[in-house]
Motif scaffolding. Structure first.
Motif, PDB file in Angstrom:
ATOM      1  N   LEU A 138       0.895  -1.270   0.093  1.00  0.00           N
ATOM      2  CA  LEU A 138       0.072   0.035  -0.100  1.00  0.00           C
ATOM      3  C   LEU A 138       0.797   1.093   0.040  1.00  0.00           C
ATOM      4  O   LEU A 138       1.755   1.479   0.792  1.00  0.00           O
ATOM      5  CB  LEU A 138      -0.868   0.190   1.252  1.00  0.00           C
ATOM      6  N   LEU A 139       0.826   2.035  -1.210  1.00  0.00           N
ATOM      7  CA  LEU A 139       1.830   3.011  -1.151  1.00  0.00           C
ATOM      8  C   LEU A 139       1.196   4.234  -1.899  1.00  0.00           C
ATOM      9  O   LEU A 139       0.085   4.462  -2.496  1.00  0.00           O
ATOM     10  CB  LEU A 139       3.126   2.590  -2.100  1.00  0.00           C
ATOM     11  N   LYS A 140       2.197   5.216  -1.878  1.00  0.00           N
ATOM     12  CA  LYS A 140       2.019   6.449  -2.477  1.00  0.00           C
ATOM     13  C   LYS A 140       2.775   6.704  -3.868  1.00  0.00           C
ATOM     14  O   LYS A 140       4.023   6.119  -3.609  1.00  0.00           O
ATOM     15  CB  LYS A 140       2.019   7.714  -1.668  1.00  0.00           C
ATOM     16  N   ARG A 154       1.778  13.819  -5.620  1.00  0.00           N
ATOM     17  CA  ARG A 154       1.284  12.496  -5.358  1.00  0.00           C
ATOM     18  C   ARG A 154       0.065  12.042  -5.982  1.00  0.00           C
ATOM     19  O   ARG A 154      -1.044  12.887  -5.865  1.00  0.00           O
ATOM     20  CB  ARG A 154       1.219  12.274  -3.859  1.00  0.00           C
ATOM     21  N   VAL A 181      -4.604  10.825   3.206  1.00  0.00           N
ATOM     22  CA  VAL A 181      -4.709   9.551   3.320  1.00  0.00           C
ATOM     23  C   VAL A 181      -5.140   9.076   2.001  1.00  0.00           C
ATOM     24  O   VAL A 181      -5.412   7.929   1.539  1.00  0.00           O
ATOM     25  CB  VAL A 181      -5.728   9.130   4.314  1.00  0.00           C
ATOM     26  N   SER A 215      -4.338   9.307  -1.075  1.00  0.00           N
ATOM     27  CA  SER A 215      -3.285   9.358  -1.792  1.00  0.00           C
ATOM     28  C   SER A 215      -2.837   7.849  -1.755  1.00  0.00           C
ATOM     29  O   SER A 215      -1.818   7.524  -2.429  1.00  0.00           O
ATOM     30  CB  SER A 215      -1.945  10.385  -1.829  1.00  0.00           C
ATOM     31  N   HIS A 216      -3.214   6.785  -1.087  1.00  0.00           N
ATOM     32  CA  HIS A 216      -2.730   5.556  -0.855  1.00  0.00           C
ATOM     33  C   HIS A 216      -3.239   4.461  -1.837  1.00  0.00           C
ATOM     34  O   HIS A 216      -4.560   4.555  -2.162  1.00  0.00           O
ATOM     35  CB  HIS A 216      -2.886   5.000   0.362  1.00  0.00           C
ATOM     36  N   TRP A 217      -2.541   3.911  -2.819  1.00  0.00           N
ATOM     37  CA  TRP A 217      -3.019   2.807  -3.663  1.00  0.00           C
ATOM     38  C   TRP A 217      -2.445   1.485  -3.447  1.00  0.00           C
ATOM     39  O   TRP A 217      -1.303   1.190  -2.912  1.00  0.00           O
ATOM     40  CB  TRP A 217      -2.643   3.402  -5.083  1.00  0.00           C
ATOM     41  N   SER A 247      -7.218   3.173  -1.810  1.00  0.00           N
ATOM     42  CA  SER A 247      -7.335   2.562  -0.497  1.00  0.00           C
ATOM     43  C   SER A 247      -8.898   3.116   0.139  1.00  0.00           C
ATOM     44  O   SER A 247      -9.365   2.354   0.596  1.00  0.00           O
ATOM     45  CB  SER A 247      -6.234   2.867   0.434  1.00  0.00           C
ATOM     46  N   THR A 288       8.033   5.478  -5.995  1.00  0.00           N
ATOM     47  CA  THR A 288       7.122   5.407  -4.720  1.00  0.00           C
ATOM     48  C   THR A 288       7.537   6.481  -3.631  1.00  0.00           C
ATOM     49  O   THR A 288       8.761   6.879  -3.626  1.00  0.00           O
ATOM     50  CB  THR A 288       7.603   3.960  -4.301  1.00  0.00           C
ATOM     51  N   GLU A 319       5.794   7.340   0.346  1.00  0.00           N
ATOM     52  CA  GLU A 319       5.341   6.621   1.641  1.00  0.00           C
ATOM     53  C   GLU A 319       4.445   5.557   1.432  1.00  0.00           C
ATOM     54  O   GLU A 319       3.838   5.457   0.311  1.00  0.00           O
ATOM     55  CB  GLU A 319       4.527   7.766   2.372  1.00  0.00           C
ATOM     56  N   GLY A 320       4.507   4.748   2.336  1.00  0.00           N
ATOM     57  CA  GLY A 320       3.911   3.361   2.175  1.00  0.00           C
ATOM     58  C   GLY A 320       4.307   2.335   2.896  1.00  0.00           C
ATOM     59  O   GLY A 320       5.149   2.364   3.877  1.00  0.00           O
TER      60      GLY A 320
END
Length: 213
Positions: free
Chosen positions: A30-32, A41, A67, A69-71, A99, A192, A194-195
């Motif tokens: 799970l990352l940005k 992002r 939050v 921006s998480h995939w 996410s 990549t 954060e994640g």
């Protein structure tokens, strides 16, 4: 007592190595994703485009803590999942699931709202969508490496994921338009940020308690 400094130094070395971990991006992570050129992002939210497909909008934001921006990295179809913790190969097809809304990064033959390039949206229900959700990872070497610049090529239409540099007004003021480009340029490189990176498990259930001791 003389052994204590040596043991302390060894522990520090082992902790440093464990902190680095495998440097490949893996399935299930799970990352940005940050655009190398525009420093934004990849982002989405439950706001629909007012034109084009009318699907959930995908934008770029300069906010690090958002939050939305998480995939999550998944296999290309529900039947063809990639194994959790398995490194993603260069050229491999994946889906990116948002996410917060559980919709997949998507593209199709609609025009983007600001620059008239190809629209990028988020599509599907509970992570289930269609072939427009599938992207191949374009990178150098064998595997997608963390912090290395890569590109995403849309499997259905052949466009590359990029950013136009144009920003929206209300209700998503200041966020950047994300687009599909027929040819790669400086805006189609991503890396990549954060994640949570899932690593392959080294747990062996066949090991005995004696072996663990």
């Amino acid at each position: 007592m003389r052994l204590f400094p040596a043991l302390w130094a060894l522990c520090n070395i082992l902790l440093a190595q464990a902190g680095r971990g495998p440097q490949q991006v893996t399935c299930g992570s799970l990352l940005k994703l940050i655009n190398v050129h525009h420093k934004i992002r990849l982002h989405s939210h439950d706001v629909k485009y007012g034109s084009g497909s009318g699907q959930q909008s995908v934008t770029g934001t300069d906010q690090k803590e958002d939050v939305n921006s998480h995939w999550a990295i998944k296999g290309p179809t529900a039947r063809k999942q990639c194994k959790r913790g398995e490194p993603v190969e260069c050229g491999q097809e994946i889906r990116l699931e948002h996410s917060t809304t559980s919709r997949n990064l998507h593209s199709h033959h609609f025009s983007s709202p600001l620059s008239n390039n190809q629209e990028i949206s988020a599509f599907g229900d509970g992570g289930n969508g269609d072939t427009g959700d599938v992207w191949s990872v374009v990178c150098d070497g064998d595997f997608w490496q963390r912090d290395a610049p890569i590109m995403f090529k849309h499997s259905d239409t052949g466009i590359f994921l990029g950013a136009s540099g144009h920003t929206f007004g209300r209700p998503i003021h200041g966020q950047m338009e994300i687009i599909g480009l027929s040819m790669p340029d400086i805006s189609t490189k991503w890396r990549t940020a954060e994640g949570i990176f899932v690593h392959p498990s080294d747990f062996n259930p066949k090991r005995t308690k004696h072996d663990e001791l």
